[in-house]
Design a protein around this motif. Structure first.
Motif, PDB file in Angstrom:
ATOM      1  N   THR A 228      49.255  42.418  27.668  1.00 41.66           N
ATOM      2  CA  THR A 228      48.480  43.633  27.518  1.00 41.66           C
ATOM      3  C   THR A 228      47.365  43.595  28.542  1.00 41.66           C
ATOM      4  N   LEU A 229      47.200  44.690  29.281  1.00 41.08           N
ATOM      5  CA  LEU A 229      46.124  44.785  30.255  1.00 41.08           C
ATOM      6  C   LEU A 229      44.786  44.827  29.525  1.00 41.08           C
ATOM      7  N   THR A 230      43.894  43.911  29.873  1.00 44.06           N
ATOM      8  CA  THR A 230      42.572  43.872  29.230  1.00 44.06           C
ATOM      9  C   THR A 230      41.457  44.301  30.170  1.00 44.06           C
ATOM     10  N   GLY A 231      41.759  44.458  31.463  1.00 43.06           N
ATOM     11  CA  GLY A 231      40.737  44.926  32.385  1.00 43.06           C
ATOM     12  C   GLY A 231      41.213  44.976  33.818  1.00 43.06           C
ATOM     13  N   ILE A 232      40.600  45.884  34.587  1.00 48.10           N
ATOM     14  CA  ILE A 232      40.808  45.994  36.027  1.00 48.10           C
ATOM     15  C   ILE A 232      39.444  45.798  36.662  1.00 48.10           C
ATOM     16  N   PHE A 233      39.348  44.832  37.567  1.00 46.34           N
ATOM     17  CA  PHE A 233      38.061  44.443  38.137  1.00 46.34           C
ATOM     18  C   PHE A 233      38.083  44.626  39.652  1.00 46.34           C
ATOM     19  N   HIS A 234      37.030  45.295  40.177  1.00 50.25           N
ATOM     20  CA  HIS A 234      36.960  45.596  41.608  1.00 50.25           C
ATOM     21  C   HIS A 234      35.938  44.744  42.350  1.00 50.25           C
ATOM     22  N   ASN A 235      34.782  44.540  41.792  1.00 41.13           N
ATOM     23  CA  ASN A 235      33.735  43.787  42.477  1.00 41.13           C
ATOM     24  C   ASN A 235      33.430  42.467  41.783  1.00 41.13           C
ATOM     25  N   GLN A 236      33.200  42.545  40.502  1.00 42.20           N
ATOM     26  CA  GLN A 236      32.869  41.353  39.718  1.00 42.20           C
ATOM     27  C   GLN A 236      33.807  41.261  38.529  1.00 42.20           C
ATOM     28  N   LEU A 237      34.342  40.071  38.308  1.00 37.81           N
ATOM     29  CA  LEU A 237      35.216  39.823  37.181  1.00 37.81           C
ATOM     30  C   LEU A 237      34.470  38.908  36.221  1.00 37.81           C
ATOM     31  N   THR A 238      34.355  39.339  34.980  1.00 38.45           N
ATOM     32  CA  THR A 238      33.751  38.518  33.940  1.00 38.45           C
ATOM     33  C   THR A 238      34.642  38.592  32.711  1.00 38.45           C
ATOM     34  N   VAL A 239      35.135  37.413  32.284  1.00 34.07           N
ATOM     35  CA  VAL A 239      35.997  37.336  31.108  1.00 34.07           C
ATOM     36  C   VAL A 239      35.587  36.138  30.251  1.00 34.07           C
ATOM     37  N   PRO A 240      35.825  36.219  28.942  1.00 34.20           N
ATOM     38  CA  PRO A 240      35.493  35.095  28.063  1.00 34.20           C
ATOM     39  C   PRO A 240      36.651  34.116  27.850  1.00 34.20           C
ATOM     40  N   VAL A 241      37.868  34.481  28.276  1.00 37.78           N
ATOM     41  CA  VAL A 241      39.039  33.647  28.028  1.00 37.78           C
ATOM     42  C   VAL A 241      39.850  33.481  29.309  1.00 37.78           C
ATOM     43  N   PRO A 242      40.492  32.364  29.538  1.00 35.68           N
ATOM     44  CA  PRO A 242      40.673  31.216  28.651  1.00 35.68           C
ATOM     45  C   PRO A 242      39.410  30.373  28.477  1.00 35.68           C
ATOM     46  N   PHE A 243      38.404  30.634  29.309  1.00 31.89           N
ATOM     47  CA  PHE A 243      37.053  30.092  29.162  1.00 31.89           C
ATOM     48  C   PHE A 243      36.155  31.082  29.887  1.00 31.89           C
ATOM     49  N   ALA A 244      34.858  30.959  29.743  1.00 33.36           N
ATOM     50  CA  ALA A 244      33.940  31.903  30.381  1.00 33.36           C
ATOM     51  C   ALA A 244      34.073  31.810  31.903  1.00 33.36           C
ATOM     52  N   ILE A 245      34.420  32.949  32.508  1.00 34.18           N
ATOM     53  CA  ILE A 245      34.628  33.006  33.964  1.00 34.18           C
ATOM     54  C   ILE A 245      33.880  34.216  34.507  1.00 34.18           C
ATOM     55  N   THR A 246      33.139  33.994  35.577  1.00 31.32           N
ATOM     56  CA  THR A 246      32.504  35.082  36.323  1.00 31.32           C
ATOM     57  C   THR A 246      32.799  34.859  37.802  1.00 31.32           C
ATOM     58  N   LEU A 247      33.403  35.880  38.429  1.00 32.27           N
ATOM     59  CA  LEU A 247      33.777  35.791  39.834  1.00 32.27           C
ATOM     60  C   LEU A 247      33.266  36.994  40.595  1.00 32.27           C
ATOM     61  N   ASP A 248      32.722  36.743  41.776  1.00 28.97           N
ATOM     62  CA  ASP A 248      32.391  37.818  42.702  1.00 28.97           C
ATOM     63  C   ASP A 248      33.642  38.055  43.536  1.00 28.97           C
ATOM     64  N   LEU A 249      34.408  39.067  43.200  1.00 30.68           N
ATOM     65  CA  LEU A 249      35.675  39.318  43.897  1.00 30.68           C
ATOM     66  C   LEU A 249      35.466  39.660  45.361  1.00 30.68           C
ATOM     67  N   THR A 250      34.325  40.230  45.696  1.00 30.69           N
ATOM     68  CA  THR A 250      34.082  40.623  47.086  1.00 30.69           C
ATOM     69  C   THR A 250      33.988  39.404  47.995  1.00 30.69           C
ATOM     70  N   GLU A 251      33.711  38.240  47.423  1.00 32.75           N
ATOM     71  CA  GLU A 251      33.604  36.999  48.221  1.00 32.75           C
ATOM     72  C   GLU A 251      34.948  36.327  48.463  1.00 32.75           C
ATOM     73  N   LEU A 252      35.964  36.690  47.697  1.00 33.15           N
ATOM     74  CA  LEU A 252      37.241  35.982  47.780  1.00 33.15           C
ATOM     75  C   LEU A 252      37.957  36.161  49.121  1.00 33.15           C
ATOM     76  N   ALA A 253      37.831  37.329  49.746  1.00 34.99           N
ATOM     77  CA  ALA A 253      38.565  37.583  50.986  1.00 34.99           C
ATOM     78  C   ALA A 253      37.674  37.487  52.226  1.00 34.99           C
ATOM     79  N   ARG A 254      36.402  37.190  52.045  1.00 35.13           N
ATOM     80  CA  ARG A 254      35.491  37.111  53.211  1.00 35.13           C
ATOM     81  C   ARG A 254      35.713  35.870  53.997  1.00 35.13           C
TER      82      ARG A 254
END
Length: 188
Positions: A162-188
């Motif tokens: 089940t889709l739980t989210g679509i993230f464009h700039n920042q991804l923050t999820v509580p599972v499988p553990f607390a994760i916060t990612l700046d997606l804009t940094e991934l391809a730089r």
């Protein structure tokens, strides 16, 4: 090709001197529905996102988890996909001779979509991961050089994601553990 088709166990037997000729020399292959899939050369976008995502997940993972890249997960006799990034148990990753993980070892698999693998990354592989019981799946797409992450969670009643989210700039999820990612940094 073996007379009865390929199995997950066959991949560990491939070698330069093996009985299957030039196919044995391939470095990047995976097994989907009994077919050997030759992975195309990756783009720079793909390489950067995979490498940086693995590093970010490994850096945020609690001690019982770690992140790895391009390591097979055996889902069944004729299913041995190679996710771009996986979060697996630290105990499983401690075995330096291992060539694959099992679904029980795996909390999250991530596919970074390439033009040559769109259908496999969007449809076939997520279906197989869900059927095997892997609880979390992310798909990362290239939107004009910017990563977009589609985050899914397994519905245990239907064995589908089940889709739980679509993230464009920042991804923050509580599972499988607390994760916060700046997606804009991934391809730089």
């Amino acid at each position: 090709m073996p007379p009865d088709g390929w199995t997950a166990a066959d991949l560990d037997q491939l070698s330069l001197d093996g009985p299957y000729g030039e196919l044995d020399a391939l470095k990047r292959i995976e097994l989907i529905d009994g077919d050997l899939i030759v992975m195309s050369p990756q783009t720079e976008f793909h390489r950067r996102v995979v490498e940086r995502l693995r590093d970010a997940l490994a850096g945020q993972a609690p001690v019982e988890w770690t992140a790895t890249r391009e390591m097979d997960v055996v889902l069944g006799e004729r299913q041995r996909p190679c996710p771009d990034v996986s979060v697996v148990t630290t105990a499983a990753a401690a075995d330096l001779d291992r060539t694959f993980y099992l679904p029980a070892d795996t909390a999250l698999v991530v596919e970074v979509v390439s033009k040559s693998s769109e259908i496999r990354d969007r449809e076939t592989k997520p279906r197989r991961y869900a059927e095997a019981g892997i609880r979390h799946f992310w798909r990362v797409e290239n939107d004009g050089g910017r990563p977009v992450a589609y985050v899914y969670e397994l519905d245990p009643a239907t064995h589908t994601y089940t889709l739980t989210g679509i993230f464009h700039n920042q991804l923050t999820v509580p599972v499988p553990f607390a994760i916060t990612l700046d997606l804009t940094e991934l391809a730089r």
